[in-house]
Design a protein around this motif. Structure first.
Motif, PDB file in Angstrom:
ATOM      1  N   PHE A  23      54.522 -17.240 -19.487  1.00 30.36           N
ATOM      2  CA  PHE A  23      54.438 -17.780 -18.091  1.00 30.36           C
ATOM      3  C   PHE A  23      53.280 -17.215 -17.407  1.00 30.36           C
ATOM      4  O   PHE A  23      52.437 -18.206 -16.865  1.00 30.36           O
ATOM      5  CB  PHE A  23      55.727 -17.417 -17.526  1.00 30.36           C
ATOM      6  N   SER A  83      55.398 -21.241  -8.779  1.00 29.84           N
ATOM      7  CA  SER A  83      56.551 -22.036  -8.756  1.00 29.84           C
ATOM      8  C   SER A  83      56.342 -23.664  -9.257  1.00 29.84           C
ATOM      9  O   SER A  83      57.380 -23.985  -9.837  1.00 29.84           O
ATOM     10  CB  SER A  83      57.339 -22.336  -7.468  1.00 29.84           C
ATOM     11  N   GLU A  84      55.107 -24.015  -9.381  1.00 28.57           N
ATOM     12  CA  GLU A  84      54.775 -25.113  -9.892  1.00 28.57           C
ATOM     13  C   GLU A  84      55.109 -25.253 -11.653  1.00 28.57           C
ATOM     14  O   GLU A  84      55.580 -26.449 -12.130  1.00 28.57           O
ATOM     15  CB  GLU A  84      53.403 -25.867  -9.778  1.00 28.57           C
ATOM     16  N   GLY A  86      57.249 -22.973 -12.894  1.00 33.36           N
ATOM     17  CA  GLY A  86      58.362 -22.230 -12.870  1.00 33.36           C
ATOM     18  C   GLY A  86      59.363 -22.471 -13.993  1.00 33.36           C
ATOM     19  O   GLY A  86      60.003 -21.395 -14.520  1.00 33.36           O
ATOM     20  N   ASN A  87      59.429 -23.614 -14.623  1.00 32.27           N
ATOM     21  CA  ASN A  87      60.084 -23.961 -15.890  1.00 32.27           C
ATOM     22  C   ASN A  87      59.704 -23.294 -17.037  1.00 32.27           C
ATOM     23  O   ASN A  87      60.299 -23.303 -18.112  1.00 32.27           O
ATOM     24  CB  ASN A  87      59.807 -25.476 -15.936  1.00 32.27           C
ATOM     25  N   ARG A  88      58.361 -22.612 -17.133  1.00 37.82           N
ATOM     26  CA  ARG A  88      58.160 -21.726 -18.159  1.00 37.82           C
ATOM     27  C   ARG A  88      58.514 -20.317 -18.148  1.00 37.82           C
ATOM     28  O   ARG A  88      58.355 -19.546 -19.123  1.00 37.82           O
ATOM     29  CB  ARG A  88      56.571 -21.792 -18.281  1.00 37.82           C
ATOM     30  N   GLY A  90      61.094 -17.319 -18.637  1.00 37.98           N
ATOM     31  CA  GLY A  90      62.114 -17.422 -19.546  1.00 37.98           C
ATOM     32  C   GLY A  90      62.307 -16.040 -20.267  1.00 37.98           C
ATOM     33  O   GLY A  90      61.305 -15.293 -20.093  1.00 37.98           O
ATOM     34  N   LYS A 123      60.975 -15.041 -10.284  1.00 38.15           N
ATOM     35  CA  LYS A 123      61.455 -14.912 -11.662  1.00 38.15           C
ATOM     36  C   LYS A 123      63.004 -14.696 -11.615  1.00 38.15           C
ATOM     37  O   LYS A 123      63.874 -15.012 -12.525  1.00 38.15           O
ATOM     38  CB  LYS A 123      60.882 -13.938 -12.255  1.00 38.15           C
ATOM     39  N   CYS A 126      65.059 -17.964 -11.416  1.00 39.98           N
ATOM     40  CA  CYS A 126      64.988 -18.854 -12.466  1.00 39.98           C
ATOM     41  C   CYS A 126      65.896 -17.909 -13.726  1.00 39.98           C
ATOM     42  O   CYS A 126      66.282 -18.917 -14.550  1.00 39.98           O
ATOM     43  CB  CYS A 126      63.564 -18.640 -13.106  1.00 39.98           C
ATOM     44  N   THR A 127      66.023 -16.812 -13.764  1.00 40.99           N
ATOM     45  CA  THR A 127      66.662 -16.082 -14.933  1.00 40.99           C
ATOM     46  C   THR A 127      67.927 -15.155 -14.668  1.00 40.99           C
ATOM     47  O   THR A 127      68.709 -15.056 -15.450  1.00 40.99           O
ATOM     48  CB  THR A 127      65.754 -14.890 -15.353  1.00 40.99           C
TER      49      THR A 127
END
Length: 229
Positions: A23, A83-84, A86-88, A90, A123, A126-127
């Motif tokens: 990321f 945040s653009e 953010g899907n990465r 993990g 982060k 997201c996690t």
């Protein structure tokens, strides 16, 4: 490799240790240069060259990691841009099992990160990583990066510890060397912080693993769970 029986506290880096460094690498080397080129009407290669030159000049300092600094320096919303993509964000492999093992065996786990509080919050959203550990400390709270040996003494203010019974896990060899110089008894390096890149060479003086599954069995062997009877 690690003497788990002697430990009370495990300090854990976040990016590249618990979370996939892909990321951050993608953001700084691909996404930000693209947005920078668009904002300043530059060729993508020129934008990347300018950014990398600026970033490398701050290596090893708190500015290197500071979202506020780069937002002001570049006149761009760095956290918003993160945040653009953010899907990465993990986990690295086997992290949940590793953190659960630490908790079950009674070891105190503390994330000690150079990540700025704003992307840190992104982060965590997201996690849910904060649910696995006892405490999180950002070096920005202390005003110096982990590479600074004085950081470890100042860390006592926010996460008191005994150096002789502490392990530091990090993908950064300069950070691990700083921790050792400050008296941290045991250190462990991570060789595969980015899932899209080849593993790095090991450190000559610090034990290293690629992933946490390599040490899970030693935790259970050295610190067996208490009998329910």
């Amino acid at each position: 490799m690690i003497n788990w029986t002697s430990l009370e506290t495990v300090f854990l880096d976040m990016d590249g240790t618990l979370l996939d460094l892909h990321f951050d690498n993608h953001f700084w080397l691909e996404h930000l240069p693209q947005r920078y080129a668009e904002q300043y009407d530059l060729h993508p290669d020129e934008a990347k060259h300018q950014l990398i030159s600026m970033i490398m000049a701050e290596r090893g300092t708190l500015n290197w990691y500071c979202t506020d600094y780069w937002s002001e320096r570049l006149a761009m919303d760095i956290t918003g841009l993160k945040s653009e993509v953010g899907n990465r964000i993990g986990y690295r492999p086997h992290v949940a099992n590793f953190l659960q093992a630490l908790k079950k065996t009674g070891l105190r786990s503390v994330i000690v990160t150079n990540c700025h509080p704003d992307p840190l919050e992104l982060k965590l959203q997201c996690t849910g990583l904060d649910s696995f550990v006892d405490c999180i400390v950002s070096s920005h709270q202390l005003g110096k990066p982990k590479e600074d040996t004085a950081f470890w003494q100042d860390l006592q203010q926010l996460a008191p510890y005994r150096a002789a019974t502490t392990l530091m896990v990090d993908d950064s060899f300069p950070v691990l060397e700083s921790a050792r110089a400050a008296g941290i008894a045991q250190c462990l390096g991570i060789l595969a912080p980015d899932s899209t890149q080849a593993a790095r060479e090991t450190h000559p003086d610090i034990p290293c693993v690629h992933h946490f599954d390599e040490i899970l069995s030693s935790i259970h062997q050295q610190r067996p769970l208490p009998s329910s009877g």
